[in-house]
Design a protein around this motif. Structure first.
Motif, short mmCIF file in Angstrom:
data_model
loop_
_atom_site.label_atom_id
_atom_site.label_comp_id
_atom_site.label_asym_id
_atom_site.label_seq_id
_atom_site.Cartn_x
_atom_site.Cartn_y
_atom_site.Cartn_z
N GLU A 58 0.85 -1.18 0.00
CA GLU A 58 0.00 0.00 0.00
C GLU A 58 0.89 1.24 0.00
O GLU A 58 2.09 1.16 0.31
N ALA A 59 0.30 2.36 -0.37
CA ALA A 59 1.05 3.61 -0.37
C ALA A 59 0.11 4.73 0.03
O ALA A 59 -1.10 4.67 -0.24
N GLU A 60 0.67 5.74 0.66
CA GLU A 60 -0.13 6.86 1.11
C GLU A 60 0.37 8.15 0.47
O GLU A 60 1.56 8.48 0.56
N PHE A 61 -0.53 8.86 -0.15
CA PHE A 61 -0.23 10.14 -0.77
C PHE A 61 -0.44 11.23 0.27
O PHE A 61 -1.53 11.35 0.85
N LYS A 62 0.61 12.01 0.50
CA LYS A 62 0.51 13.14 1.43
C LYS A 62 0.92 14.40 0.67
O LYS A 62 2.11 14.67 0.47
N ARG A 63 -0.08 15.15 0.27
CA ARG A 63 0.19 16.33 -0.55
C ARG A 63 1.04 17.35 0.21
O ARG A 63 1.95 17.95 -0.37
#
Lengths: 112, 114
Positions: B64-69
């Motif tokens: 899984e991966a998490e996008f943190k703008r």
């Protein structure tokens, strides 16, 4: 599942010779790309192709390189006069307008 | 100009341990973000992608991966690593249309210890 196919898987050529690397992108894709990866290094963008013309190219893609989509299914990369430093894995990729890029298995080019 | 930084060149973890591979990007508009995996001598296989919506995306093989703008990051995670996960992992950024090619990071080589 549709896939991008590349031929040959491995090509050995003498310095100064011309090579053509072939790719068959996924049939309904619109954008086509060539990337290269020198052994142990990052994947570098060479060129993108859309609507039968180059849409973007990197500084690596100099006059010795050319691309063509000769028949509506194949997408080729020609290197006119190979140098030792052209030895690399060359990847073809294709994508729809708003989808992910699918990569082929690559052609390992060895210039001797 | 778009760019991707993978600060870890090489990571070694024990089998069964958790994993996080870091990726920071620079992109002038809304990015499309990808993680690819490459086994030795092989092509690039897409693990997962982020286009929009939920910032936590699930991929294949339990990744899984998490996008943190706010941090311009797209870190890849796996709760329990298997020996078969040993490979090179590449983060990539691109635009929403195919006109912009992907830009890859320099990769992180993962070794898994028994």
């Amino acid at each position: 599942e549709p896939e991008v196919t590349q031929t040959p898987s491995h090509q050995v050529t003498q310095m100064g010779q011309e090579v053509i690397l072939r790719c068959v992108p996924i049939s309904n894709h619109l954008y086509f790309y060539w990337y290269r990866q020198i052994l142990g290094q990052k994947v570098e963008f060479l060129v993108s192709f859309y609507n039968n013309e180059i849409s973007e190219k990197s500084e690596i893609f100099d006059d010795q390189f050319s691309v063509e989509r000769p028949d509506g299914s194949n997408f080729t990369l020609k290197i006119r006069s190979t140098k030792l430093e052209d030895s690399a894995m060359y990847f073809c990729a294709s994508r729809t307008d708003r989808g992910e890029a699918f990569f082929g298995q690559g052609t390992r080019l060895t210039v001797v | 100009a778009q760019s991707v930084t993978q600060p870890d060149i090489h990571i070694t973890v024990s089998e069964g341990a958790s994993l996080e591979l870091r990726c920071n990007y620079s992109y002038g508009a809304t990015p499309y973000l990808f993680w690819y995996v490459q086994s030795p001598g092989q092509g690039l296989q897409l693990l997962l992608k982020y286009f929009s919506g939920d910032t936590l995306v699930q991929g294949i093989k339990g990744f899984e991966a998490e996008f943190k703008r706010s941090q311009s990051s797209f870190n890849l995670r796996k709760p329990s690593v298997h020996w078969s996960d040993a490979a090179e992992y590449f983060c990539a950024v691109g635009g929403s249309t195919g006109r912009r090619a992907l830009t890859f990071g320099s990769g992180t080589r993962l070794q898994v210890q028994p």
